[in-house]
Design an enzyme around this catalytic site. Structure first.
Site, PDB file in Angstrom:
ATOM      1  N   LYS A 182       6.165   4.653   2.106  1.00 14.98           N
ATOM      2  CA  LYS A 182       4.919   5.420   2.215  1.00 14.98           C
ATOM      3  C   LYS A 182       3.797   4.508   2.682  1.00 14.98           C
ATOM      4  CE  LYS A 182       1.477   6.339  -0.475  1.00 14.98           C
ATOM      5  NZ  LYS A 182       0.339   6.445   0.440  1.00 14.98           N
ATOM      6  N   GLY A 234      -0.523  -3.665  -3.220  1.00 20.13           N
ATOM      7  CA  GLY A 234      -1.765  -2.932  -3.397  1.00 20.13           C
ATOM      8  C   GLY A 234      -2.559  -3.489  -4.552  1.00 20.13           C
ATOM      9  N   SER A 235      -3.325  -2.633  -5.187  1.00 18.46           N
ATOM     10  CA  SER A 235      -4.222  -3.118  -6.235  1.00 18.46           C
ATOM     11  C   SER A 235      -3.466  -3.415  -7.526  1.00 18.46           C
ATOM     12  CB  SER A 235      -5.307  -2.078  -6.511  1.00 18.46           C
ATOM     13  OG  SER A 235      -4.743  -0.991  -7.208  1.00 18.46           O
ATOM     14  N   THR A 236      -4.017  -4.307  -8.320  1.00 16.76           N
ATOM     15  CA  THR A 236      -3.433  -4.641  -9.609  1.00 16.76           C
ATOM     16  C   THR A 236      -3.412  -3.417 -10.527  1.00 16.76           C
ATOM     17  OG1 THR A 236      -3.905  -6.999  -9.488  1.00 16.76           O
ATOM     18  CG2 THR A 236      -3.798  -6.048 -11.677  1.00 16.76           C
ATOM     19  N   GLU A 237      -4.452  -2.617 -10.418  1.00 15.00           N
ATOM     20  CA  GLU A 237      -4.539  -1.417 -11.250  1.00 15.00           C
ATOM     21  C   GLU A 237      -3.335  -0.485 -11.002  1.00 15.00           C
ATOM     22  OE1 GLU A 237      -8.002   0.738 -10.199  1.00 15.00           O
ATOM     23  OE2 GLU A 237      -7.601   2.358 -11.621  1.00 15.00           O
ATOM     24  N   GLY A 239      -0.583  -1.354  -9.549  1.00 13.66           N
ATOM     25  CA  GLY A 239       0.617  -2.121  -9.878  1.00 13.66           C
ATOM     26  C   GLY A 239       0.987  -1.980 -11.354  1.00 13.66           C
ATOM     27  N   GLU A 256       3.131  -6.877  -5.203  1.00 17.33           N
ATOM     28  CA  GLU A 256       2.194  -7.850  -4.615  1.00 17.33           C
ATOM     29  C   GLU A 256       0.809  -7.285  -4.817  1.00 17.33           C
ATOM     30  OE1 GLU A 256       3.056 -10.662  -3.632  1.00 17.33           O
ATOM     31  OE2 GLU A 256       5.140 -10.540  -2.984  1.00 17.33           O
TER      32      GLU A 256
END
Lengths: 482, 282, 315
Positions: A182, A234-237, A239, A256
């Site tokens: 995606k 993408g973002s840590t949030e 993730g 990542e």
């Protein structure tokens, strides 16, 4: 005084054909798709195309196609044959490199110089590199006859669309997995062009499936029971949300995520190259880089010199039309991201930091943010801690090497770090002390398919690239289906 | 007949090189296989865990910066001490796990040998998991494995001493420090093992051992923000595994469970790959 | 103030000063130069750049086979590079050996080129291997013959063996000989200095000793004026200006053969030292074949179709 203004040097966009509307790429062909939304050019806000919003049903169809392809074709194919498909893809990416570069700059807003010289050549290199692994998996360090996981669900970000696609798809396919990928909501077009590459390469239907959409599409992919392995950038949030979502399952994941890299300048640094490295560290790709050198740590006795040279240099950054071959800093990818950059920069103002930008005019339409430097920053400032993901540099100072390391490591992230010094032993010492997965010494923001990339702590799980990255798509022969 | 009354051991926790009682004051009865009382073991609390993490964190950088050769020697020294105490372990395991002394001896000797096996890895990890990467450009680029920091472990219930070795050795051999929750049903050899560690050259805080309830403490291991990795090989209950992974997501803890024993992957799972670039020029 | 007040004329102070300069990372410097090489100069800016480049050319002939005929032809071309188009500017100077100076000077004056200076290569060019009295006499001869600019070579052997003071004193002496009126260009011969660290050091040494210009090369040694070498020298003059408020010129020479290369040099100047240096009084390009390529490119822009060498003069 003579002025030397560069006339516009626009890369022609006629090389690219964009359809007014796209569906998903499932089982080797394009669907009609539904709930289409506009994909815009961030540099002028014009609509480039309309892409489909993938539903749970679309994901289900795509995962089924990937499963069938995995079981009936791809897992039965020898590594040698899989590798040849990847070589084909690499070659087609090279043949159509300019087309990809122009489309990427249109869709993402990044300067053509970067899409042309970095993103697309590296994307092809990733396929080329991994193609060679496909028939050598016994030597990947997983013991003899390691096996693929099965179907990989891959979610990529908008900052390096075609490059992140290649980071994901190339190792997955080389290891024998099939994929459902995606792309990011705002940057689907090069992934859809890549689908055409798969067709030209005659890749068996269902081996690569591309479902466009937003976060809900991504969530449906993560939650789908037919997925064996998740790869997310993408973002840590997000993730963390993925880590929670797969906690009750047997799904494997590589993540990542974000970063807040320290770029440390010691007193004996090669100053001119250091200034270049600082600029490349934070203004490359508009600072939309998870490993960006967003925290500049200057040793106090060179701080003034570096800062004044840096400002002279930053004033020469050319901000403008991404398709202009002389543009250094392009458009911010979305209005949403621009808002975030503005909000965090304002927090810098509010917390008493000093903001500096060179005089620069930006186009009226589109999403733009000038190169910006904040001084008077301490570790306690929000902009020294939170990832801005924009062309905003926070400058801190330090007195001793120990202090530099403490400040550099004082973050929940651990993706990358930079060291500038001409003293070999100090570089190795600092590299040893820094808690980060990628350390650039006397350089910054360099990437290569042979070089593992990934972070410590909240910057994610696992590595991508090199042998280390490949193993994330393999399991050893004896392990059960865990 | 005036038989001499045996002096019995008080089993405590092992934190930062010291043997404190649980701050909670709680203990639980450890029974032998015949159901008879053997000892009162400490029922460690989440605060004991918190203290152990502080000890482990403060010991970590020094332990990691010791040379691999030195760490290998320290671990080997522990094996020497274990060998010297093997009789004591055999008796304890036999009594608490209800197995013959012969079988217990086999376990103890296997545990010592396995410890030696792990000790030898300290200076071979970089060659196993490191690499020089041929990037396209004038850069020297290499990847080295590095200890991740503080790692927790929930040891398996069966084979109490061997399980403990499988939990501790792979974590600390690379330079991590650890907090291990020993087998709840057979915790005594864990504390005797702690005595071995205390009299070895292992720096205080590198290995911390708790006894108590897995169900109570595992979620605290999982949610603790200063624990970087967690070995949950001792957790079988799927819902507890899921809860641990969910809680661990808050700091993206590296959580692993292993079925294979004596496997370098158990070491590498708690190491990070660090890749370093440097230009090549004159 | 003598030596700009930065060194006091002793070996110790010179060595300390040069030691305090930051190092140059080869890969980083080459990457920056390569990146600037990707600048795309088109249409109106290209036209302007070509004329600027023509005005900066030190049209050069430095051959054992040089004759009066060759030099006079060169002088004519220097004044009116394209006889069919009077809008083409004269070049910056012509550059010859010192026995050709008077021929060149006379002919320039004859053809209306009194504004075009003659530069003479001196001090036992190109090797610099002669005694100091010879080097001084070489310079005096050239000046007497009418040279307005002296292109001297440094003693690379002395530099490489660490005898920095010898190199420094030679430049100081030649500066004295030149006086204020005659322009002194100091040739570093970067191809023999090899490292960028040496290029930076030699640049500062020459500037401290009184150079008006620092010049990359004799044209007899390869590599010569590569973009990263010029980048490092441009950084040096920029930094020297910061220290002294004095702008020193830069002259790349050797290897710049076509318009593309020349424009890359101008981009380097523009984005490194800055637009203040975009003038023949602060930037020259030592070349011979370059001029015709600039002229052909200029014709292409003017006429809209590609030119042929048939339509530019050969010298």
């Amino acid at each position: 005084m003579t002025t030397f203004d560069y006339a516009p040097a626009l890369e022609s966009r006629t090389i690219v054909t964009i359809d007014p509307q796209y569906g998903h790429f499932i089982n080797g062909s394009f669907t009609k798709g539904s709930n289409h939304f506009a994909s815009i050019n961030p540099s002028d806000e014009t609509v480039l195309s309309h892409v489909a919003l993938g539903s749970a049903q679309d994901i289900d169809t795509a995962v089924d196609a990937a499963r069938v392809a995995y079981e009936s074709v791809w897992s039965k194919l020898s590594g040698k044959e899989r590798g040849k498909y990847l070589y084909r893809i690499a070659r087609i990416l090279q043949e159509r490199a300019r087309e990809f570069a122009v489309l990427e700059s249109l869709d993402n807003g990044k300067p053509i110089r970067e899409s042309r010289d970095v993103d697309v050549p590296l994307a092809a290199a990733h396929f080329f590199y991994h193609a060679g692994w496909a028939d050598k998996l016994d030597y990947a360090g997983m013991g003899n006859s390691p096996r693929p996981h099965g179907v990989a669900g891959q979610i990529i970000p908008w900052n390096f669309p075609i490059l992140m696609l290649s980071w994901k798809i190339a190792p997955a396919l080389a290891a024998g997995n099939t994929v459902v990928l995606k792309p990011a909501e705002t940057t689907s077009l090069t992934a859809l062009l890549f689908a055409q590459v798969c067709q030209q390469a005659e890749l068996p239907a269902g081996v690569v499936n591309i479902v466009t959409g937003d976060g809900s599409t991504g969530a449906a992919l993560v939650d789908h029971p037919g997925i064996d392995k998740i790869a997310f950038t993408g973002s840590t949030e997000v993730g963390k949300a993925i880590a929670r979502a797969i906690a009750p399952t047997k799904k494997k994941a590589t993540l990542e995520l974000g970063g807040k890299a320290a770029n440390i300048v010691f007193e004996d640094a090669p100053i001119d190259e250091t200034v270049e490295g600082i600029v490349n560290g934070i203004f490359f790709n508009q600072g939309h880089v998870c490993c960006a050198g967003s925290r500049l740590l200057l040793q106090e006795d060179v701080a003034d010199e570096v800062l004044s040279k840096l400002k002279v240099r930053v004033a020469k950054i050319r901000v403008g039309n991404p398709l202009d071959k002389n543009t250094d800093l392009g458009a911010i990818n979305s209005s949403e991201q621009l808002l975030k950059i503005r909000e965090l920069s304002k927090s810098g103002d509010d917390e008493g930091a000093e903001r500096w930008s060179p005089p620069c005019t930006v186009p009226e339409k589109g999403f733009w943010f000038p190169p910006t430097i904040f001084t008077g920053i301490t570790q306690a400032h929000r902009i020294a801690r939170e990832e801005i993901f924009g062309p905003v540099l926070s400058v801190l100072t330090f007195r001793t090497p120990q202090e530099a390391i403490e400040k550099a490591n004082n973050t929940p992230y651990g993706l990358s770090a930079g060291i500038w010094s001409e003293k070999g032993s100090r570089i190795l010492w600092a590299a040893q002390q820094l808690k980060a997965g990628v350390i650039w010494a006397n350089t910054f923001n360099k990437f290569d398919p042979a070089s593992p990339f990934g972070g410590y702590k909240e910057s994610g799980w696992g590595r991508e690239g090199g042998r280390h990255g490949l193993t994330a798509y393999l399991k050893d022969a004896e392990s059960n289906n865990e | 007949m005036n038989e001499r009354l045996k002096v019995k051991k008080t089993y405590k926790l092992f934190i930062g090189g010291a043997f404190p009682r649980s701050e909670s004051g709680r203990t639980y009865e450890v029974k032998g296989s015949d159901g008879g009382f053997i000892a009162n073991a400490c029922m460690a609390s989440r605060k004991d865990l918190k203290d152990a993490v502080v000890a482990a964190r403060s010991a970590q950088s020094t332990w990691a910066s010791a040379t691999a050769y030195n760490r290998g020697q320290i671990l080997y020294r522990i094996a020497e001490m274990l060998e010297g105490r093997s009789e004591q372990f055999v008796k304890e395991i036999s009594a608490s796990e209800g197995i013959s002394e012969l079988k217990a001896e086999r376990e103890v000797l296997a545990a010592i040998d396995r410890w030696v096996w792990y000790a030898g890895w300290s200076d071979k990890l970089a060659v196993l998991a490191g690499s020089t990467n041929p990037v396209s450009g004038p850069y020297y680029n290499f990847t080295i494995p590095e200890a991740m920091g503080v790692v927790g472990a929930i040891a398996t219930e069966k084979n109490s001493l061997l399980g403990l070795v499988d939990a501790i050795a792979p974590i600390i051999v690379s330079g991590n420090t650890c907090i291990v929750l020993a087998s709840g049903t057979a915790p005594l050899s864990a504390m005797t093992f702690a005595e071995v560690l205390a009299t070895s050259d292992l720096p205080h805080g590198v290995c911390n051992i708790l006894t108590g309830s897995k169900e109570e403490l595992a979620p605290w291991f999982a949610s603790h923000m200063d624990i970087n990795g967690l070995d949950i090989s001792g957790v079988d209950e799927p819902s507890l595994v899921s809860d641990i992974k969910t809680a661990g997501a808050q700091n993206l803890k590296r959580i692993h469970s292993f079925s294979k024993v004596q496997d370098p992957k158990r070491i590498l799972a708690f190491m990070e790959a660090k890749t370093i670039w440097h230009p090549i020029g004159v | 103030m003598k030596y700009y007040g930065l060194v006091d004329g002793t070996e110790a102070s010179l060595k300390n000063f040069l030691k305090s300069l930051p190092g140059v990372d080869q890969v980083g410097a080459e990457a920056r130069a390569a990146m600037l090489g990707t600048r795309s100069i088109k249409t109106s800016s290209k036209k302007k750049a070509i004329d600027l480049a023509i005005s900066m050319v030190d049209l050069t002939t430095l051959e054992g086979a040089d004759t009066a005929g060759k030099v006079t032809a060169l002088a004519s071309k220097a004044v009116r590079p394209d006889p069919t188009d009077p809008t083409v500017p004269s070049v910056g100077a012509i550059c010859v050996y010192n026995d050709m100076v008077s021929i060149a000077r006379k002919h320039l004056d004859l053809v209306g080129g009194s504004h075009v200076p003659v530069a003479a290569v001196c001090t036992a060019f190109p090797s610099g291997r002669a005694t100091m009295p010879v080097k001084i006499q070489d310079t005096i001869d050239a000046m007497d013959a009418g040279a307005g600019e002296i292109d001297m070579v440094i003693d690379r052997g002395a530099f490489l063996s660490g005898h920095l003071m010898d190199v420094f004193e030679e430049i100081v002496k030649i500066r004295e000989v030149c006086g204020e009126k005659v322009h002194l260009k100091v040739i570093l011969e970067t191809g023999e200095l090899v490292t960028y660290d040496n290029v930076r050091k030699a640049s500062f040494l020459a500037m401290l000793a009184g150079a008006d210009f620092i010049k990359t090369s004799t044209g007899k040694v390869a590599p010569a004026a590569t973009p990263p070498v010029v980048l490092v020298m441009l950084e040096a003059v920029r930094d020297f200006y910061e220290l002294t408020n004095k702008r020193i010129g830069v002259k790349p020479a050797g290897g710049i053969r076509n318009t593309k290369d020349a424009i890359k040099q101008l981009v380097l100047v523009n984005e490194t030292a800055g637009p203040e240096w975009l003038t023949p009084s602060l930037f020259r390009i030592g070349a011979s074949a370059l001029l015709n390529d600039l002229l052909m490119q200029r014709m292409k822009i003017r006429d809209g179709y590609y030119a042929s060498p048939t339509y530019v003069t050969i010298d």
